[in-house]
Write a protein that holds these residues in place. Structure first.
Motif, short mmCIF file in Angstrom:
data_model
loop_
_atom_site.label_atom_id
_atom_site.label_comp_id
_atom_site.label_asym_id
_atom_site.label_seq_id
_atom_site.Cartn_x
_atom_site.Cartn_y
_atom_site.Cartn_z
N ALA A 125 0.81 -1.21 0.00
CA ALA A 125 0.00 0.00 0.00
C ALA A 125 0.85 1.27 0.00
O ALA A 125 0.32 2.37 -0.10
CB ALA A 125 -0.92 0.00 1.21
N SER A 126 2.16 1.13 0.10
CA SER A 126 3.05 2.28 0.16
C SER A 126 3.03 3.05 -1.16
O SER A 126 3.15 2.47 -2.23
CB SER A 126 4.47 1.82 0.48
N THR A 127 2.90 4.34 -1.06
CA THR A 127 2.89 5.18 -2.25
C THR A 127 4.20 5.07 -3.02
O THR A 127 4.21 5.01 -4.25
CB THR A 127 2.64 6.65 -1.86
N ALA A 128 5.31 5.04 -2.31
CA ALA A 128 6.62 4.96 -2.97
C ALA A 128 6.74 3.67 -3.77
O ALA A 128 7.27 3.67 -4.88
CB ALA A 128 7.74 5.06 -1.95
N ILE B 64 4.25 1.90 -5.03
CA ILE B 64 3.34 1.99 -6.18
C ILE B 64 3.96 2.85 -7.27
O ILE B 64 3.95 2.48 -8.46
CB ILE B 64 1.97 2.54 -5.73
N LEU B 65 4.53 3.99 -6.89
CA LEU B 65 5.19 4.85 -7.88
C LEU B 65 6.39 4.16 -8.50
O LEU B 65 6.64 4.29 -9.71
CB LEU B 65 5.60 6.18 -7.24
N TRP C 299 5.12 1.77 -11.16
CA TRP C 299 4.76 2.48 -12.39
C TRP C 299 6.01 2.97 -13.13
O TRP C 299 6.10 2.90 -14.35
CB TRP C 299 3.84 3.66 -12.09
N ALA D 15 10.12 6.57 -7.81
CA ALA D 15 9.93 6.51 -6.36
C ALA D 15 10.63 7.68 -5.69
O ALA D 15 10.11 8.26 -4.74
CB ALA D 15 10.46 5.19 -5.80
N GLY E 195 8.66 10.93 -6.27
CA GLY E 195 7.39 10.93 -5.56
C GLY E 195 6.36 11.82 -6.23
O GLY E 195 6.23 11.82 -7.45
N SER E 196 5.67 12.59 -5.43
CA SER E 196 4.62 13.45 -5.97
C SER E 196 5.18 14.65 -6.72
O SER E 196 4.46 15.33 -7.45
CB SER E 196 3.68 13.92 -4.86
N ALA F 109 -0.88 10.47 -10.43
CA ALA F 109 0.45 10.15 -9.88
C ALA F 109 1.04 8.94 -10.57
O ALA F 109 2.23 8.93 -10.89
CB ALA F 109 0.34 9.93 -8.37
N GLY F 110 0.23 7.94 -10.82
CA GLY F 110 0.72 6.75 -11.53
C GLY F 110 1.13 7.08 -12.95
O GLY F 110 2.15 6.60 -13.44
#
Length: 116
Positions: free
Chosen positions: A17-20, A22-23, A26, A57, A60-61, A84-85
């Motif tokens: 579930a970590s955003t990093a 997931i990024l 992608w 990663a 990030g954003s 973001a993806g």
């Protein structure tokens, strides 16, 4: 043993579930696209995939802010859902290529210094 299994499962759930992460996924897909569209050896392709994931990663954003500025999009596009993806994918495609070009220029400049 059950506590260890629960701990590992919880860690894996949080990691997924970590955003990093997931990024990074992608970005790695973007790096894979870059590798597939240009003919390169397996070693180079793996490097592009890894670089794409690490760059996405690491940015990030910020990647979405860079992409919107570069493409002239309105600032409202930054928090857009799912963007973001997409930005991480685009950074994964372009990031390794940008680094390759930069390194090639640095190598040429270094070789040119010895000729003078």
């Amino acid at each position: 043993m059950n506590d260890t299994g629960n701990f590992v499962a919880a860690v894996l759930r949080e990691l997924a579930a970590s955003t990093a992460v997931i990024l990074a996924a992608w970005g790695a897909l973007g790096g894979a696209t870059n590798a597939l569209t240009t003919k390169m050896r397996l070693r180079d392709a793996l490097r592009h995939i890894l670089l794409g994931g690490l760059i996405a990663a690491g940015m990030g954003s910020l990647s979405m802010a860079v992409i919107t500025s570069w493409m002239g999009l309105p600032p409202e596009a930054i928090p857009a859902g799912g963007a973001a993806g997409s930005a991480a994918y685009l950074v994964g495609v372009l990031g390794p290529a940008f680094i390759e070009v930069l390194l090639a220029r640095l190598r040429r400049a270094k070789q040119g210094d010895g000729d003078e």
